[in-house]
Design a protein around this motif. Structure first.
Motif, mmCIF file in Angstrom:
data_model
loop_
_atom_site.group_PDB
_atom_site.id
_atom_site.type_symbol
_atom_site.label_atom_id
_atom_site.label_comp_id
_atom_site.label_asym_id
_atom_site.label_seq_id
_atom_site.Cartn_x
_atom_site.Cartn_y
_atom_site.Cartn_z
ATOM 1 N N ASP A 95 12.169 -4.113 3.698
ATOM 2 C CA ASP A 95 12.131 -2.841 4.459
ATOM 3 C C ASP A 95 12.476 -2.702 5.983
ATOM 4 O O ASP A 95 13.260 -1.876 6.131
ATOM 5 C CB ASP A 95 10.482 -2.540 4.383
ATOM 6 C CG ASP A 95 9.787 -2.597 3.227
ATOM 7 O OD1 ASP A 95 10.477 -2.232 2.359
ATOM 8 O OD2 ASP A 95 8.729 -3.129 2.992
ATOM 9 N N TYR A 131 5.866 -10.721 -1.608
ATOM 10 C CA TYR A 131 5.763 -9.382 -1.154
ATOM 11 C C TYR A 131 6.244 -9.278 0.441
ATOM 12 O O TYR A 131 6.819 -8.342 0.814
ATOM 13 C CB TYR A 131 4.218 -8.788 -1.334
ATOM 14 C CG TYR A 131 3.576 -8.281 -0.216
ATOM 15 C CD1 TYR A 131 3.550 -6.971 -0.013
ATOM 16 C CD2 TYR A 131 2.735 -9.083 0.718
ATOM 17 C CE1 TYR A 131 2.601 -6.143 0.891
ATOM 18 C CE2 TYR A 131 2.077 -8.726 1.728
ATOM 19 C CZ TYR A 131 2.046 -7.183 1.831
ATOM 20 O OH TYR A 131 1.256 -6.646 2.910
ATOM 21 N N MET A 145 8.788 -6.958 2.337
ATOM 22 C CA MET A 145 8.251 -6.121 3.740
ATOM 23 C C MET A 145 9.655 -6.501 4.833
ATOM 24 O O MET A 145 9.874 -5.585 5.502
ATOM 25 C CB MET A 145 6.899 -6.828 4.193
ATOM 26 C CG MET A 145 6.500 -6.146 5.451
ATOM 27 S SD MET A 145 4.969 -6.374 5.609
ATOM 28 C CE MET A 145 4.812 -6.134 7.447
ATOM 29 N N HIS A 201 4.537 -1.963 -2.572
ATOM 30 C CA HIS A 201 3.534 -3.064 -2.095
ATOM 31 C C HIS A 201 2.109 -2.827 -2.768
ATOM 32 O O HIS A 201 1.547 -3.794 -2.580
ATOM 33 C CB HIS A 201 3.531 -2.913 -0.451
ATOM 34 C CG HIS A 201 4.559 -3.435 0.090
ATOM 35 N ND1 HIS A 201 4.901 -5.010 0.578
ATOM 36 C CD2 HIS A 201 5.590 -2.866 0.426
ATOM 37 C CE1 HIS A 201 6.128 -4.916 1.274
ATOM 38 N NE2 HIS A 201 6.636 -3.630 1.219
ATOM 39 N N THR A 224 0.529 1.201 2.664
ATOM 40 C CA THR A 224 0.474 0.951 1.481
ATOM 41 C C THR A 224 -0.622 1.922 0.738
ATOM 42 O O THR A 224 -1.829 1.804 1.199
ATOM 43 C CB THR A 224 0.057 -0.485 1.282
ATOM 44 O OG1 THR A 224 1.160 -1.625 1.941
ATOM 45 C CG2 THR A 224 0.231 -0.954 -0.154
ATOM 46 N N GLN A 256 8.958 4.436 -0.145
ATOM 47 C CA GLN A 256 9.671 3.088 -0.442
ATOM 48 C C GLN A 256 10.365 3.165 -1.983
ATOM 49 O O GLN A 256 11.672 2.721 -1.858
ATOM 50 C CB GLN A 256 8.612 2.115 -0.159
ATOM 51 C CG GLN A 256 9.274 0.761 -0.159
ATOM 52 C CD GLN A 256 8.185 -0.514 -0.422
ATOM 53 O OE1 GLN A 256 7.076 -0.186 -1.096
ATOM 54 N NE2 GLN A 256 8.521 -1.600 0.097
ATOM 55 N N SER A 257 9.647 3.389 -2.893
ATOM 56 C CA SER A 257 10.330 3.280 -4.128
ATOM 57 C C SER A 257 11.430 4.341 -4.392
ATOM 58 O O SER A 257 12.027 4.025 -5.265
ATOM 59 C CB SER A 257 9.030 3.733 -5.243
ATOM 60 O OG SER A 257 8.631 4.768 -5.149
ATOM 61 N N GLY A 279 4.883 0.857 7.812
ATOM 62 C CA GLY A 279 4.667 1.366 6.503
ATOM 63 C C GLY A 279 3.080 1.494 6.297
ATOM 64 O O GLY A 279 2.496 0.857 6.847
ATOM 65 N N SER A 295 4.397 2.766 1.672
ATOM 66 C CA SER A 295 5.064 1.411 0.827
ATOM 67 C C SER A 295 4.462 1.223 -0.586
ATOM 68 O O SER A 295 3.632 0.136 -0.705
ATOM 69 C CB SER A 295 4.745 0.359 1.479
ATOM 70 O OG SER A 295 3.486 0.229 2.198
#
Ligand code: AMP
Ligand code: TRP
Length: 321
Positions: free
Chosen positions: A129, A122, A126, A41, A8, A76-77, A6, A38
């Motif tokens: 994920d 966090y 991860m 994150h 960020t 991701q969201s 991923g 991500s």
């Protein structure tokens, strides 16, 4: 094998992200591989919601424009519900001490008032994920190795305590020399979250701006290029960038230029040509929000479906659901 990684959206995608990570993800091309933006994150420190949303969309477009098939990417969201549930399960598998030991947490929390709890937790998100998707190989930079090790430990612990659910992942690190340095300060790596972006080349920078940034690149008191990464990091960085973009080696490139000016122009040209198709395709995609939304929805549905049986098994085994 399934590769998974991923990026960020804590800033705009920069040349180091492209050369060191995204272009390799696109080149590896395994049928099972999956890559994602991500965005959850990027909320562990003060953030701007509208800015974050815009950068997440832009990054999704950059991943696709770089050649990663549209069906191998997601945001991701869009999996916030699944990930929230799995993060909780994994937080119940992780000790406080394990999380507090993370180097990145210690560095980022140092001297900060009002540290968000999410900065501590966090790495568990991860892990969620990675474990939700059943990834085996996680290509990351050295700074993320410890987090992948945590995901590995949590997968093992969950499997042996409650039952086999998770694939145990491993970090795959890039080879030495795959690090692009900041053009204005070659002692540090190029980063999307650097405040002063004079030495950071962004993937969407206009060609003229890229050229100006290279012209201003910090070198040293010498005048003829030679490849000495330790003693002359600025010039070594230019040689490495030019070599990666043209498929040669830094020492080979060094022999072809008699002045720093010529080397800077050549590096700028190579980067502009390398980024041109990515930039153009990204801008096209950003202009077609309907297409981007369609890709995003399909990616989210695929990733959610793919992880569903692991999440429901984990819930059941841990005594819930
Ligand atoms: P980050 O920008 O730290 O979120 O990193 C996202 C990905 O890009 C990671 O896989 C990093 O290893 C890679 N990356 C970031 N900056 C650089 C750089 N300057 N040189 C090479 N790879 C980088
Ligand atoms: N934390 C990573 C970074 O900042 C990005 C990331 C989030 C990631 N989740 C991941 C990378 C899962 C690999 C696998 O670079």
């Amino acid at each position: 094998m399934m590769r998974f990684s991923g990026i960020t959206p804590s800033g705009h995608t920069q040349l180091g992200n492209y050369l060191g990570a995204i272009s390799r993800w696109a080149a590896d091309g395994g049928a099972e591989d999956l890559y994602f933006v991500s965005d959850l994150h990027a909320m562990t420190t003060t953030h701007n919601p509208a800015g974050l949303r815009g950068r997440a969309t832009e990054m999704l477009a950059v991943l696709i424009a770089s050649g990663i098939p549209a069906e191998r990417v997601f945001v991701q969201s869009d999996l916030a519900r699944e990930l929230g549930a799995l993060t909780w399960i994994l937080e119940c598998t992780c000790s406080y001490g394990e999380a507090a030991r993370m180097i990145q947490f210690k560095e980022k929390a140092k001297g900060q008032a009002g540290v968000r709890l999410s900065l501590l937790t966090y790495p568990v998100l991860m892990a969620a994920d990675i474990l939700l998707q059943g990834a085996s190989d996680v290509p990351v930079g050295e700074d993320q190795r410890q987090h992948v090790e945590l995901a590995r430990a949590l997968a093992r612990r969950f499997n042996s305590t409650y039952g086999e659910v998770f694939t145990v992942p491993r970090a795959v690190l890039p080879h030495a020399g795959a690090r692009v340095r900041d053009l204005a300060d070659p002692t540090r790596k190029m980063s999307k979250s650097t405040r002063d972006s004079a030495g950071v080349v962004f993937v969407l920078d206009e060609p003229e701006l890229v050229r100006r940034k290279f012209r201003k690149a910090v070198t040293d008191g010498e005048s003829v290029p030679a490849y000495q990464p330790e003693e002359r990091p600025g010039v070594a960085n230019l040689l490495e960038i030019l070599a990666v973009c043209t498929g040669t080696t830094p020492p080979e490139v060094a022999g072809q230029y008699r002045s720093y000016g010529a080397l800077k122009d050549a590096a700028a040209d190579a980067v502009i040509e390398t980024l041109r198709p990515v930039r153009e395709r990204t801008l096209e995609l950003l202009d077609d929000q309907e297409e981007l939304t369609r890709i995003r929805k399909a990616g989210a549905a695929r990733a959610a479906e793919r992880g569903e049986h692991r999440l429901s098994s984990a819930l059941r085994l841990i005594g819930a659901g």
